[in-house]
Write an enzyme that holds these catalytic residues in place. Structure first.
Site, PDB file in Angstrom:
ATOM      1  N   HIS A 190       3.574  -2.461   3.032  1.00  0.00           N
ATOM      2  CA  HIS A 190       3.625  -1.094   2.502  1.00  0.00           C
ATOM      3  C   HIS A 190       4.906  -0.852   1.711  1.00  0.00           C
ATOM      4  CE1 HIS A 190       0.750  -0.885   5.830  1.00  0.00           C
ATOM      5  NE2 HIS A 190       0.196   0.117   5.182  1.00  0.00           N
TER       6      HIS A 190
ATOM      7  N   HIS B 184      -5.903   2.914  -4.059  1.00  0.00           N
ATOM      8  CA  HIS B 184      -5.912   3.203  -2.607  1.00  0.00           C
ATOM      9  C   HIS B 184      -6.417   4.622  -2.355  1.00  0.00           C
ATOM     10  CE1 HIS B 184      -4.970   2.218   1.458  1.00  0.00           C
ATOM     11  NE2 HIS B 184      -3.828   2.858   1.571  1.00  0.00           N
TER      12      HIS B 184
ATOM     13  N   ASP C 116       0.812  -1.223   0.000  1.00  0.00           N
ATOM     14  CA  ASP C 116       0.000   0.000   0.000  1.00  0.00           C
ATOM     15  C   ASP C 116       0.843   1.270   0.000  1.00  0.00           C
ATOM     16  OD1 ASP C 116      -2.042  -1.806   0.299  1.00  0.00           O
ATOM     17  OD2 ASP C 116      -2.949  -0.815   2.026  1.00  0.00           O
TER      18      ASP C 116
HETATM   19 ZN   LIG Z   1      -2.595   3.206   3.243  1.00  0.00          ZN
END
Ligand SMILES: [Zn+2]
Length: 219
Positions: free
Chosen positions: A179, A80, A30
């Protein structure tokens, strides 16, 4: 209400984990693209592992080549949102028009692939917003394992701790939250090391890697 408990009320729109009868799992990254994304792509290429990248519109805009590289390597590009804000204060139409649609259009433009998946920033979304996404045929993707790779990144053995957390929690159909977005102005320090160690360890446990979209299709 808890994010997963709430979203599990939308089985035709939301996936929080894949089927439990196959040893397939999805790695998801992400908040990128970020400074670490290029090195992350290299290690995934070395391992021939495909993953899902939930990109931010505001990040992707500055580095369209990186989004193209993600898609070219056979990874899945997910949405996102545009700005990584808590979107719940937005009415559903504003949410759709300012956060979801512009990021999706940009990502589809640069990646050259459809972007069907959306993961809300912080996992926070309202029932009305979820209904709006369902109307548009968007699939919401959650996670079943959050090893908190953003937490205590300066700690000694941070990468090792994250890897152990994944290995302790892993299950068939897992969706793992990681991430590749920057840590402030810096490249996320440990994501490449985490992936370098966690992938072979999961292989040794009999798992294989698929995209979140594949888990959705096979549900
Ligand atoms: Zn995020």
């Amino acid at each position: 209400m808890d994010y997963h408990a709430f979203l599990s009320q939308f089985p035709d729109t939301y996936i929080g984990r894949g089927r439990t009868d196959r040893r397939e799992i999805a790695l998801t990254f992400d908040d990128g693209p970020g400074l670490a994304t290029s090195a992350l792509l290299a290690i995934l290429r070395e391992y021939d592992v495909q993953a899902t990248f939930f990109c931010l519109g505001e990040k992707a805009r500055g580095v369209p080549d990186m989004v193209r590289a993600i898609a070219r390597d056979g990874h899945e590009v997910g949405n996102h949102g545009f700005t990584h804000r808590d979107v719940r204060a937005l009415d559903p139409e504003t949410f759709w028009m300012t956060e979801v649609l512009p990021a999706r259009s940009l990502l589809e433009d640069v990646a050259g692939t459809p972007v069907a998946l959306f993961r809300p920033p912080f996992g926070e979304i309202s029932p009305a917003q979820t209904a709006r996404l369902a109307e548009e045929g968007v699939t919401l993707v959650g996670w079943s394992i959050d090893p908190r790779d953003w937490d205590e990144v300066e700690a000694k053995d941070h990468a090792g701790r994250v890897v152990r957390d994944v290995l302790e929690q892993v299950h068939p159909g897992a969706i793992v939250l990681l991430h590749d977005g920057d840590e402030g102005e810096r490249a996320r320090p440990a994501i490449v090391e985490i992936v370098r160690h966690v992938v072979p360890a999961l292989w040794a446990m009999g798992f294989s890697f698929v995209t979140a979209g594949r888990l959705w299709e096979a549900r």
